[in-house]
Scaffold this motif. Sequence first.
Motif, mmCIF file in Angstrom:
data_model
loop_
_atom_site.group_PDB
_atom_site.id
_atom_site.type_symbol
_atom_site.label_atom_id
_atom_site.label_comp_id
_atom_site.label_asym_id
_atom_site.label_seq_id
_atom_site.Cartn_x
_atom_site.Cartn_y
_atom_site.Cartn_z
ATOM 1 N N PRO A 142 0.813 -1.207 0.000
ATOM 2 C CA PRO A 142 0.000 0.000 0.000
ATOM 3 C C PRO A 142 0.853 1.267 0.000
ATOM 4 N N GLY A 143 0.387 2.189 -0.799
ATOM 5 C CA GLY A 143 1.136 3.415 -0.859
ATOM 6 C C GLY A 143 0.530 4.490 0.019
ATOM 7 N N GLY A 144 -0.587 4.117 0.664
ATOM 8 C CA GLY A 144 -1.320 5.118 1.444
ATOM 9 C C GLY A 144 -0.700 5.356 2.813
ATOM 10 N N ARG A 145 -1.513 6.068 3.594
ATOM 11 C CA ARG A 145 -1.064 6.459 4.941
ATOM 12 C C ARG A 145 -1.214 5.341 5.955
ATOM 13 N N VAL A 146 -2.188 4.441 5.676
ATOM 14 C CA VAL A 146 -2.449 3.378 6.654
ATOM 15 C C VAL A 146 -1.304 2.400 6.668
ATOM 16 N N LYS A 147 -0.693 2.277 7.824
ATOM 17 C CA LYS A 147 0.455 1.367 7.936
ATOM 18 C C LYS A 147 0.193 0.256 8.959
ATOM 19 N N ASN A 148 -0.215 0.686 10.159
ATOM 20 C CA ASN A 148 -0.374 -0.301 11.241
ATOM 21 C C ASN A 148 -1.854 -0.630 11.475
ATOM 22 N N ILE A 149 -2.145 -1.926 11.393
ATOM 23 C CA ILE A 149 -3.548 -2.357 11.583
ATOM 24 C C ILE A 149 -3.623 -3.274 12.803
ATOM 25 N N LEU A 150 -4.656 -3.028 13.654
ATOM 26 C CA LEU A 150 -4.877 -3.887 14.843
ATOM 27 C C LEU A 150 -6.112 -4.762 14.598
ATOM 28 N N ILE A 151 -5.966 -6.043 14.844
ATOM 29 C CA ILE A 151 -7.095 -6.973 14.708
ATOM 30 C C ILE A 151 -7.506 -7.427 16.111
ATOM 31 N N VAL A 152 -8.759 -7.130 16.457
ATOM 32 C CA VAL A 152 -9.265 -7.522 17.783
ATOM 33 C C VAL A 152 -10.371 -8.544 17.585
ATOM 34 N N GLU A 190 -1.026 -8.139 2.253
ATOM 35 C CA GLU A 190 -1.233 -6.860 1.566
ATOM 36 C C GLU A 190 -0.120 -5.863 1.894
ATOM 37 N N GLY A 191 0.763 -6.217 2.836
ATOM 38 C CA GLY A 191 1.899 -5.373 3.122
ATOM 39 C C GLY A 191 1.760 -4.500 4.347
ATOM 40 N N TYR A 192 0.723 -4.757 5.176
ATOM 41 C CA TYR A 192 0.543 -3.935 6.384
ATOM 42 C C TYR A 192 1.257 -4.557 7.564
ATOM 43 N N GLN A 193 1.549 -3.677 8.554
ATOM 44 C CA GLN A 193 2.057 -4.140 9.847
ATOM 45 C C GLN A 193 0.825 -4.515 10.683
ATOM 46 N N VAL A 194 0.737 -5.748 11.154
ATOM 47 C CA VAL A 194 -0.473 -6.218 11.835
ATOM 48 C C VAL A 194 -0.208 -6.534 13.309
ATOM 49 N N PHE A 195 -1.107 -6.037 14.151
ATOM 50 C CA PHE A 195 -1.090 -6.365 15.596
ATOM 51 C C PHE A 195 -2.391 -7.098 15.918
ATOM 52 N N VAL A 218 -2.711 -2.100 23.390
ATOM 53 C CA VAL A 218 -1.939 -2.060 22.133
ATOM 54 C C VAL A 218 -2.046 -0.668 21.512
ATOM 55 N N ILE A 219 -3.300 -0.121 21.535
ATOM 56 C CA ILE A 219 -3.517 1.213 20.953
ATOM 57 C C ILE A 219 -2.662 2.256 21.670
ATOM 58 N N GLN A 220 -2.569 2.072 23.010
ATOM 59 C CA GLN A 220 -1.775 3.023 23.797
ATOM 60 C C GLN A 220 -0.283 2.935 23.458
ATOM 61 N N SER A 221 0.223 1.674 23.222
ATOM 62 C CA SER A 221 1.673 1.495 23.045
ATOM 63 C C SER A 221 2.121 1.629 21.580
ATOM 64 N N GLU A 222 1.239 1.256 20.657
ATOM 65 C CA GLU A 222 1.634 1.281 19.245
ATOM 66 C C GLU A 222 0.911 2.424 18.510
ATOM 67 N N SER A 223 1.453 2.797 17.390
ATOM 68 C CA SER A 223 0.795 3.835 16.589
ATOM 69 C C SER A 223 -0.095 3.129 15.563
ATOM 70 N N ILE A 224 -1.343 2.894 15.990
ATOM 71 C CA ILE A 224 -2.288 2.129 15.163
ATOM 72 C C ILE A 224 -3.082 3.100 14.287
ATOM 73 N N ASP A 225 -3.255 2.734 12.992
ATOM 74 C CA ASP A 225 -4.028 3.592 12.086
ATOM 75 C C ASP A 225 -5.451 3.060 11.888
ATOM 76 N N LEU A 226 -5.591 1.721 11.858
ATOM 77 C CA LEU A 226 -6.890 1.121 11.557
ATOM 78 C C LEU A 226 -7.109 -0.073 12.482
ATOM 79 N N VAL A 227 -8.377 -0.201 12.953
ATOM 80 C CA VAL A 227 -8.694 -1.328 13.848
ATOM 81 C C VAL A 227 -9.846 -2.140 13.251
ATOM 82 N N PHE A 228 -9.622 -3.464 13.104
ATOM 83 C CA PHE A 228 -10.726 -4.402 12.831
ATOM 84 C C PHE A 228 -11.161 -4.967 14.174
ATOM 85 N N CYS A 229 -12.380 -4.650 14.563
ATOM 86 C CA CYS A 229 -12.771 -5.025 15.945
ATOM 87 C C CYS A 229 -14.059 -5.844 15.963
#
Lengths: 136, 562
Positions: free
Chosen positions: A3-13, A30-35, A46-57
């Motif tokens: 991805p060339g966009g701004r979204v880099k770090n994704i959290l899956i809950v 897809e090339g994202y950093q996943v937590f 996780v949200i507090q410690s990491e710089s998360i851009d998008l959350v699947f919850c």
Amino acid sequence: MAPGGRVKNILIVDDTDVIRRLLSELLIGEGYQVFTACDGEEAISVIQSESIDLVFCDVHMPRLNGLETLKRSRKLNPDLLFVMTDSLPDELSEAARKIGAIDCIAKPFDIEEVRSIVVRAEGFYEKVLNAHGVRS
Amino acid sequence: MRRLLSFSSLRFKAMVTISALIVLTTSVLGGFLFNNLRNEMKLELLKWGESTARQIAHSSEYGVLTENSSELTNVLQAITLHDEFLYAVVQDSTGRILSQYDRLNAEELVRWIATRDFDQNISKDTTTVSYRTVPELNKEMVEFSFPVRTTTFDMALEDLGATTIDDKAYASTSDRIGLVRLGVSLDGVRDKIFSAARITALIIFLVTIAVIALTAVLVNVIIKPIDNLVNAAEIIATGDMSHFVAEGSVDEINRLARAFNAMVRSLRDSRDEIEVYNRTLELKIAERTRELEQAQSQLVQSEKLSAIGQLAAGVAHELNNPMGGILGYAQFALEKISKSEPGTISQRDLDSQKKYLTDIEQQARRCRAIIKNLLKFSRSSDKKEWENFDINVTLNETVSLIQHQLDLGNITLVKDMADSLPKLHGNPSQMQQVFTNLLLNAQHAMSDGGEMRLSTRLAPRLGEFSGCVEVTVEDTGVGIDESHVHRIFEPFFTTKDKGKGTGLGLSISYGIVKEHGGDIAVHSVVGKGTKFTVILPLETTASGASEETGTQASRRAESRLQ
């Protein structure tokens, strides 16, 4: 592919192991950093410690459910993008949207659906940044 | 009619009192009349006797003076006409009998009588009356004696010119020359008195009878309507309000009868009114009951719908997670296969394909397990498969199946089984499922190990209570939070981590026990442990036996059809 966009770090809950694994594999592909997090409490930390851009919850979780997690997370970071996952999204989507979720997807979901949601999230992210007056 | 014979009845009392009064009155009146009559008659007799004696005395003057017996006999002859005159004697001044009449033929007796009180009687100027009883003749009589006087001398004096002669002088000068005695029988008078008395008594009797009869009629006239009232009151007392008293003229009794009828009418009206109220009340109650039943059935229906809704939501949620895995990995696998070039499948691709398929298989298995449990939950067990079983045997089999797991969990199982329990009727494999569930739940509550207690006991038949077998599963685990206790039998409710339980175990167990006519009770203290008590009734054993024969018969019928 990456991805060339701004979204880099994704959290899956999600409290279901297979969903976490599936989404992780998909988004890593897809090339994202996943937590990952098993429930709301874990997600908050996780949200507090990491710089998360998008959350699947997930909505139905022990300890802290999806909507509560959303509310609390947006207090920590109002720009955080949330996508809710649930078996019965129609009932939920309106309530979730009201408190800031950008979308809801129904389980079981197609992997293409997840991919397109991430693309839409990129667009949202742009809008949010523009609103804040940040030019990419 | 029975009322007439009763000594305590008003009619009897009135009759006796009135009759006694009438008898007393007429008796007193009769006695008074009779006495009066007797006195009158006596007086009459006395007058008559006296005047007769005086008359004889006057008539005898010449005969006494001349001592002419035949002359005197003629005089006395006048009295022989009357039977009452018993005797008559004319005596001279010395007491010698000059003439005598004697009806009794008792000459000696008369002579003797003539000697009685002669001097005394002759000296009197008036008639001497003396009662005599003659026992010899058995007669009572009255004797009238009157002196015979001569007036010759007086007449001579008149002749001599004596013009003024006072009575005293006359009396003194009148000479007593004899005495007349007249015996009068009292029999005639007595007879007359007696006949008068008889007539009086007869009249009194007749009058009494007539008056009593009249009184009876009168009493009847008064009592009969009262009787009618009493009868009517008795009939009404039995609840027959259709009875009325006949009303007549305007006397007091009829006013009473009218008042009574009015009372009965108003009583009947108010009773009818109450009955109407009662009936409408019953109708209203029936209506309300129907409404209540409807509301209840609606409530039950909506409860059912809500339960179905909850179940559906739970099922969807539970199934969608593994379905998400299956769908996702299947799509992954397809993507990879379609992208790979034909004939060149790398080992890496093969490995990831294998991983995807394993995941798909696992998630599909999980779906199968969920669906299987769901079916168990929804399916009411077939009672044709029920049999008599020993709960202790079932429990021991259950324990042997999970003993290994208990050992791994460092759990000590203490068994406390009652001996010779009566056999239960039901599905032993379903029971095994129930207790497997309870024992594993207990194990899960004790993640650090502990003691588990499994006991059975018999609660014997008592009165209407048919008796039951109690099985208790007790752990020393974490306990159930009070807010969760009432929810633990709900389908898909679980406190375990996701994936560890379907949330259907207790709810299925509860369904099975309920189907066997039993119940499950929970007692839990957080931090101390939980005790599940399963109650299984004995009654189903008896009813099940006959069912079984019916089942066998139907089976035979089925086999014949095949």
